[in-house]
Scaffold this active site. Structure first.
Site, PDB file in Angstrom:
ATOM      1  N   ASP A 139     -23.597 -20.165 -12.286  1.00 23.82           N
ATOM      2  CA  ASP A 139     -22.384 -19.775 -13.012  1.00 23.82           C
ATOM      3  C   ASP A 139     -22.496 -20.280 -14.443  1.00 23.82           C
ATOM      4  O   ASP A 139     -23.235 -21.232 -14.716  1.00 23.82           O
ATOM      5  CB  ASP A 139     -21.130 -20.356 -12.333  1.00 23.82           C
ATOM      6  CG  ASP A 139     -19.875 -19.562 -12.661  1.00 23.82           C
ATOM      7  OD1 ASP A 139     -19.374 -18.836 -11.777  1.00 23.82           O
ATOM      8  OD2 ASP A 139     -19.406 -19.631 -13.828  1.00 23.82           O
ATOM      9  N   LYS A 190     -17.515 -25.576 -12.673  1.00 20.64           N
ATOM     10  CA  LYS A 190     -17.670 -25.092 -11.286  1.00 20.64           C
ATOM     11  C   LYS A 190     -18.962 -25.631 -10.678  1.00 20.64           C
ATOM     12  O   LYS A 190     -18.999 -26.012  -9.501  1.00 20.64           O
ATOM     13  CB  LYS A 190     -17.695 -23.556 -11.266  1.00 20.64           C
ATOM     14  CG  LYS A 190     -16.340 -22.942 -11.588  1.00 20.64           C
ATOM     15  CD  LYS A 190     -16.296 -21.466 -11.279  1.00 20.64           C
ATOM     16  CE  LYS A 190     -14.880 -20.962 -11.494  1.00 20.64           C
ATOM     17  NZ  LYS A 190     -14.707 -19.556 -11.221  1.00 20.64           N
ATOM     18  N   LYS A 240     -15.102   1.427  -2.477  1.00 22.48           N
ATOM     19  CA  LYS A 240     -14.271   0.249  -2.742  1.00 22.48           C
ATOM     20  C   LYS A 240     -12.956   0.668  -3.429  1.00 22.48           C
ATOM     21  O   LYS A 240     -11.882   0.160  -3.103  1.00 22.48           O
ATOM     22  CB  LYS A 240     -15.069  -0.729  -3.612  1.00 22.48           C
ATOM     23  CG  LYS A 240     -14.339  -1.983  -3.984  1.00 22.48           C
ATOM     24  CD  LYS A 240     -14.072  -2.878  -2.797  1.00 22.48           C
ATOM     25  CE  LYS A 240     -13.120  -3.993  -3.214  1.00 22.48           C
ATOM     26  NZ  LYS A 240     -12.606  -4.734  -2.087  1.00 22.48           N
ATOM     27  N   ASN A 268       7.183   0.170   1.147  1.00 18.67           N
ATOM     28  CA  ASN A 268       8.280  -0.396   0.354  1.00 18.67           C
ATOM     29  C   ASN A 268       9.308   0.673  -0.013  1.00 18.67           C
ATOM     30  O   ASN A 268      10.517   0.414  -0.010  1.00 18.67           O
ATOM     31  CB  ASN A 268       7.726  -1.073  -0.903  1.00 18.67           C
ATOM     32  CG  ASN A 268       7.052  -2.397  -0.555  1.00 18.67           C
ATOM     33  OD1 ASN A 268       7.330  -2.980   0.498  1.00 18.67           O
ATOM     34  ND2 ASN A 268       6.176  -2.863  -1.421  1.00 18.67           N
ATOM     35  N   TYR A 319      -4.888  13.983   8.660  1.00 13.73           N
ATOM     36  CA  TYR A 319      -4.387  14.232   7.289  1.00 13.73           C
ATOM     37  C   TYR A 319      -5.130  13.427   6.227  1.00 13.73           C
ATOM     38  O   TYR A 319      -4.641  13.283   5.115  1.00 13.73           O
ATOM     39  CB  TYR A 319      -2.882  13.925   7.166  1.00 13.73           C
ATOM     40  CG  TYR A 319      -2.017  14.644   8.161  1.00 13.73           C
ATOM     41  CD1 TYR A 319      -2.006  16.038   8.193  1.00 13.73           C
ATOM     42  CD2 TYR A 319      -1.227  13.959   9.067  1.00 13.73           C
ATOM     43  CE1 TYR A 319      -1.223  16.713   9.112  1.00 13.73           C
ATOM     44  CE2 TYR A 319      -0.441  14.623   9.991  1.00 13.73           C
ATOM     45  CZ  TYR A 319      -0.447  16.001  10.005  1.00 13.73           C
ATOM     46  OH  TYR A 319       0.325  16.664  10.914  1.00 13.73           O
ATOM     47  N   PHE A 342      -6.819  21.760   1.472  1.00 15.99           N
ATOM     48  CA  PHE A 342      -5.965  22.462   0.520  1.00 15.99           C
ATOM     49  C   PHE A 342      -4.559  21.871   0.542  1.00 15.99           C
ATOM     50  O   PHE A 342      -4.236  21.022   1.373  1.00 15.99           O
ATOM     51  CB  PHE A 342      -5.955  23.961   0.814  1.00 15.99           C
ATOM     52  CG  PHE A 342      -5.423  24.745  -0.348  1.00 15.99           C
ATOM     53  CD1 PHE A 342      -5.859  24.473  -1.639  1.00 15.99           C
ATOM     54  CD2 PHE A 342      -4.459  25.722  -0.161  1.00 15.99           C
ATOM     55  CE1 PHE A 342      -5.350  25.168  -2.724  1.00 15.99           C
ATOM     56  CE2 PHE A 342      -3.955  26.427  -1.243  1.00 15.99           C
ATOM     57  CZ  PHE A 342      -4.400  26.154  -2.516  1.00 15.99           C
ATOM     58  N   CYS A 356       7.919  22.482   7.423  1.00 16.65           N
ATOM     59  CA  CYS A 356       8.456  21.124   7.618  1.00 16.65           C
ATOM     60  C   CYS A 356       8.190  20.159   6.473  1.00 16.65           C
ATOM     61  O   CYS A 356       9.110  19.580   5.916  1.00 16.65           O
ATOM     62  CB  CYS A 356       7.907  20.533   8.909  1.00 16.65           C
ATOM     63  SG  CYS A 356       8.520  21.402  10.341  1.00 16.65           S
ATOM     64  N   LYS A 395      10.032  20.831   3.032  1.00 18.95           N
ATOM     65  CA  LYS A 395      11.499  20.825   3.219  1.00 18.95           C
ATOM     66  C   LYS A 395      12.000  19.398   3.493  1.00 18.95           C
ATOM     67  O   LYS A 395      12.961  18.942   2.888  1.00 18.95           O
ATOM     68  CB  LYS A 395      11.838  21.741   4.396  1.00 18.95           C
ATOM     69  CG  LYS A 395      13.234  21.578   4.963  1.00 18.95           C
ATOM     70  CD  LYS A 395      13.487  22.513   6.125  1.00 18.95           C
ATOM     71  CE  LYS A 395      12.961  22.016   7.465  1.00 18.95           C
ATOM     72  NZ  LYS A 395      13.678  20.891   8.063  1.00 18.95           N
ATOM     73  N   ARG A 413       6.447  30.381   5.728  1.00 15.05           N
ATOM     74  CA  ARG A 413       7.396  29.664   4.882  1.00 15.05           C
ATOM     75  C   ARG A 413       6.703  28.519   4.149  1.00 15.05           C
ATOM     76  O   ARG A 413       5.994  27.724   4.754  1.00 15.05           O
ATOM     77  CB  ARG A 413       8.549  29.121   5.752  1.00 15.05           C
ATOM     78  CG  ARG A 413       9.477  30.218   6.217  1.00 15.05           C
ATOM     79  CD  ARG A 413      10.425  29.711   7.266  1.00 15.05           C
ATOM     80  NE  ARG A 413       9.726  29.293   8.470  1.00 15.05           N
ATOM     81  CZ  ARG A 413      10.320  28.679   9.498  1.00 15.05           C
ATOM     82  NH1 ARG A 413      11.588  28.390   9.438  1.00 15.05           N
ATOM     83  NH2 ARG A 413       9.625  28.353  10.564  1.00 15.05           N
TER      84      ARG A 413
HETATM   85  N1  LIG Z   1     -11.252 -11.862  -5.424  1.00 15.03           N
HETATM   86  C1  LIG Z   1     -11.323 -11.032  -4.406  1.00 15.03           C
HETATM   87  O1  LIG Z   1     -10.608 -11.165  -3.419  1.00 15.03           O
HETATM   88  C2  LIG Z   1     -12.286  -9.896  -4.432  1.00 15.03           C
HETATM   89  C3  LIG Z   1     -12.480  -9.135  -3.267  1.00 15.03           C
HETATM   90  C4  LIG Z   1     -13.389  -8.078  -3.298  1.00 15.03           C
HETATM   91  C5  LIG Z   1     -14.079  -7.794  -4.466  1.00 15.03           C
HETATM   92  N2  LIG Z   1     -13.850  -8.537  -5.594  1.00 15.03           N
HETATM   93  C6  LIG Z   1     -14.637  -8.213  -6.789  1.00 15.03           C
HETATM   94  O2  LIG Z   1     -15.674  -9.160  -6.879  1.00 15.03           O
HETATM   95  C7  LIG Z   1     -15.935  -9.504  -8.232  1.00 15.03           C
HETATM   96  C8  LIG Z   1     -15.740 -10.993  -8.421  1.00 15.03           C
HETATM   97  O3  LIG Z   1     -14.406 -11.322  -8.159  1.00 15.03           O
HETATM   98  P1  LIG Z   1     -13.896 -12.815  -8.155  1.00 15.03           P
HETATM   99  O4  LIG Z   1     -12.440 -12.775  -7.829  1.00 15.03           O
HETATM  100  O5  LIG Z   1     -14.800 -13.652  -7.321  1.00 15.03           O
HETATM  101  O6  LIG Z   1     -14.104 -13.183  -9.719  1.00 15.03           O
HETATM  102  P2  LIG Z   1     -13.819 -14.570 -10.469  1.00 15.03           P
HETATM  103  O7  LIG Z   1     -13.267 -14.213 -11.794  1.00 15.03           O
HETATM  104  O8  LIG Z   1     -13.032 -15.487  -9.571  1.00 15.03           O
HETATM  105  O9  LIG Z   1     -15.273 -15.208 -10.621  1.00 15.03           O
HETATM  106  C9  LIG Z   1     -16.245 -14.666 -11.437  1.00 15.03           C
HETATM  107  C10 LIG Z   1     -17.223 -15.776 -11.790  1.00 15.03           C
HETATM  108  O10 LIG Z   1     -18.330 -15.223 -12.508  1.00 15.03           O
HETATM  109  C11 LIG Z   1     -18.738 -16.186 -13.461  1.00 15.03           C
HETATM  110  N3  LIG Z   1     -19.601 -15.544 -14.457  1.00 15.03           N
HETATM  111  C12 LIG Z   1     -19.259 -14.743 -15.499  1.00 15.03           C
HETATM  112  N4  LIG Z   1     -20.373 -14.372 -16.186  1.00 15.03           N
HETATM  113  C13 LIG Z   1     -21.422 -14.929 -15.542  1.00 15.03           C
HETATM  114  C14 LIG Z   1     -22.827 -14.919 -15.766  1.00 15.03           C
HETATM  115  N5  LIG Z   1     -23.358 -14.240 -16.776  1.00 15.03           N
HETATM  116  N6  LIG Z   1     -23.615 -15.602 -14.918  1.00 15.03           N
HETATM  117  C15 LIG Z   1     -23.087 -16.295 -13.887  1.00 15.03           C
HETATM  118  N7  LIG Z   1     -21.758 -16.346 -13.643  1.00 15.03           N
HETATM  119  C16 LIG Z   1     -20.944 -15.692 -14.459  1.00 15.03           C
HETATM  120  C17 LIG Z   1     -17.421 -16.731 -13.989  1.00 15.03           C
HETATM  121  O11 LIG Z   1     -17.602 -17.963 -14.669  1.00 15.03           O
HETATM  122  C18 LIG Z   1     -16.627 -16.860 -12.683  1.00 15.03           C
HETATM  123  O12 LIG Z   1     -16.811 -18.123 -12.098  1.00 15.03           O
HETATM  124  C19 LIG Z   1     -14.983  -8.644  -9.061  1.00 15.03           C
HETATM  125  O13 LIG Z   1     -15.642  -7.469  -9.445  1.00 15.03           O
HETATM  126  C20 LIG Z   1     -13.883  -8.319  -8.085  1.00 15.03           C
HETATM  127  O14 LIG Z   1     -13.212  -7.119  -8.426  1.00 15.03           O
HETATM  128  C21 LIG Z   1     -12.986  -9.575  -5.586  1.00 15.03           C
END
Ligand SMILES: NC(=O)c1ccc[n+]([C@@H]2O[C@H](COP(=O)([O-])OP(=O)(O)OC[C@H]3O[C@@H](n4cnc5c(N)ncnc54)[C@H](O)[C@@H]3O)[C@@H](O)[C@H]2O)c1
Length: 438
Positions: free
Chosen positions: A30, A35, A210, A225, A257, A262, A268, A271, A331
């Protein structure tokens, strides 16, 4: 296996902990030194049920290391998971900077690696991102070709925050979007034991899946809701209604469904939807999702009409007129609306529908044709042959064996076929094929 994980947010950290728990050696990467320091100390950088204990346990096993050295992480692993964020910009577009940066870094690291490497994209990204953005960056920065030295595949992540370890162990399915066998083989080794189906598809399908899932989940929540608000305004127990809605697994909670087709119609759905909207409006209950359903249906009808009008043809043959196969009910049939539009545009319209035979029609349907659409009754043919032979464009709203075989036998190169029903054997049809939804 030895796996490096890029991005230690929710997805990356849960994957790191669960993969290490399952006996794999995991290298976390990271750009956030905080972290990395927390993980090094055996502490979870995310707040999530079960994660503090799990992270502490797996770090103690020695199977987890963390680093900001991309080359060392790639060199020390067989595959890299990309789990960096893909946040939305203010206009809704996806911010790909983290994905682009990690792709460039991985590309440069691949230069020093001799063994084949697999890159598994877990971040959510719009269709085309892997092949159009990531792969070109990886190739440009490595000097290698995708499929020759490294492979890239897409595996969407379905975990939900708050229950992510449980979701990791019990996903709805495992999806691998890949263009080669090697990624599938390796990911099957890694995730094939999970208690769910393992599906392989192309990369763009996996990317889109996704979004389809998340859009559907959001739609379900908003539907429930809105029904809740309407029920409340009428003093009805929403839960009693929705519990029963959910108990129907034949038409409600099922694949019924949920196949593109189309526009809907009939006596139903339109209406009853209009009556519900009216009742909600009278009580000042806002239900924009349900209000938008009829607008969406009209847009879909226009899509079919435009498919015919843009051909510039002067004659159109319609195979099917009722709102679905197997009924003579006209209809609110979208095909009647189509026919009326073509007539209004001056096209010569010919119609065949074996269920809608004026001489056989009785009761409400006969009255409906005679009183509401008498001009359409006179355009009906008893056989499909002349309708096909004498029209340039064919709108197919029926997929009976008779219609399919007549189309296969009679269509010629000059025909344009506008398919509203997902015709079987479409590759054998002569003429220009135009699917409205497929
Ligand atoms: N959070 C969820 O529940 C969830 C579920 C399914 C999919 N996703 C998808 O997964 C992806 C990650 O989501 P997240 O919630 O874990 O994101 P996040 O923002 O919590 O974590 C992303 C991490 O990537 C790190 N990062 C950024 N640039 C980097 C680099 N060049 N090298 C290494 N690390 C780097 C950041 O410092 C951060 O710690 C997103 O695309 C999200 O849409 C998230």
């Amino acid at each position: 296996m030895r796996i490096s994980i890029f991005g230690l947010g929710y997805v990356g950290t849960v994957s790191l902990a669960c993969l290490a728990r399952d006996g794999h050696h995991v290298i976390g990467v990271d750009i956030d030194p905080g972290k990395l320091a927390m993980l090094r100390d055996g502490r979870s950088p995310i707040i999530e049920a079960g994660m503090p204990e799990l992270v502490s346990d797996v770090v103690a096993t020695g199977r987890v290391t963390v680093t900001d050295d991309v080359t060392a992480a790639v060199g020390g692993s067989e595959m890299s998971f990309i789990c960096v964020g893909t946040p939305a910009r203010p206009n809704g577009s996806q911010d790909l900077r983290a994905l682009e940066r990690v792709s460039m870094e991985l590309g440069r690291a691949l230069v020093t690696k001799t063994a084949p490497h697999l890159i598994v994209v877990r971040s959510t990204a719009l269709p085309g991102t892997v092949d159009g953005v990531l792969v070109p960056l990886l190739e440009a920065h490595s000097g290698l070709r995708s499929g020759d030295g490294f492979d890239v595949c897409f595996q969407p992540e379905f975990l939900r925050e708050g229950s992510s370890i449980q979701d990791y162990d019990h996903p709805p399915f495992t999806i691998v979007g890949a263009a080669a066998d090697r990624p599938v083989r390796l990911l099957r080794e890694l995730f094939g034991g999970l208690p769910c189906a393992f599906h392989v598809c192309n990369v763009r399908t996996a990317e889109m899946l996704k979004y389809a899932c998340n859009a559907f989940h959001a739609l379900k929540i908003s539907f429930a809701n809105e029904m809740g608000r309407v029920c409340q305004s009428m003093g009805i127990d929403t839960h009693a209604v929705m519990d029963l809605v959910c108990s129907d697994t034949r038409l409600n909670i099922s694949a019924a469904y949920l196949r593109p087709g189309f526009a809907f119609g009939g006596s139903c759905l339109p209406k009853d939807l209009r009556a519900l909207l009216h009742a909600a409006g009278r009580r000042d209950v806002e239900i924009p999702l349900l209000s938008g359903v009829l607008t969406s249906n009209e847009a879909h009808l226009r899509y079919g009409i435009d498919a015919v009008l843009t051909t510039g043809a002067t004659s159109v043959g319609m195979l099917g007129l009722s709102f679905k196969s197997g009924t003579d009910d006209l209809r609110d049939s979208p095909l009647v609306a189509m026919a009326e539009r073509f007539i209004g545009k001056g096209l010569k319209v010919r119609i065949y529908d074996p269920e809608v035979n004026l001489s056989r029609l009785v009761g409400a349907n006969r009255r409906y044709i005679e009183e509401s659409i008498p001009h359409i009754g006179s355009l009906m043919y008893a056989e499909p042959g002349p309708v096909i032979d004498e029209s340039d464009v064919l709108v197919v709203g029926l997929r009976t064996p008779e219609v399919v075989s007549e189309l296969l036998g009679r269509c010629r190169e000059h025909h344009t076929i506008v398919d509203l029903v997902n015709l079987p054997d479409r590759n054998r049809l002569r003429g220009q094929y135009h699917g409205v939804c497929w």
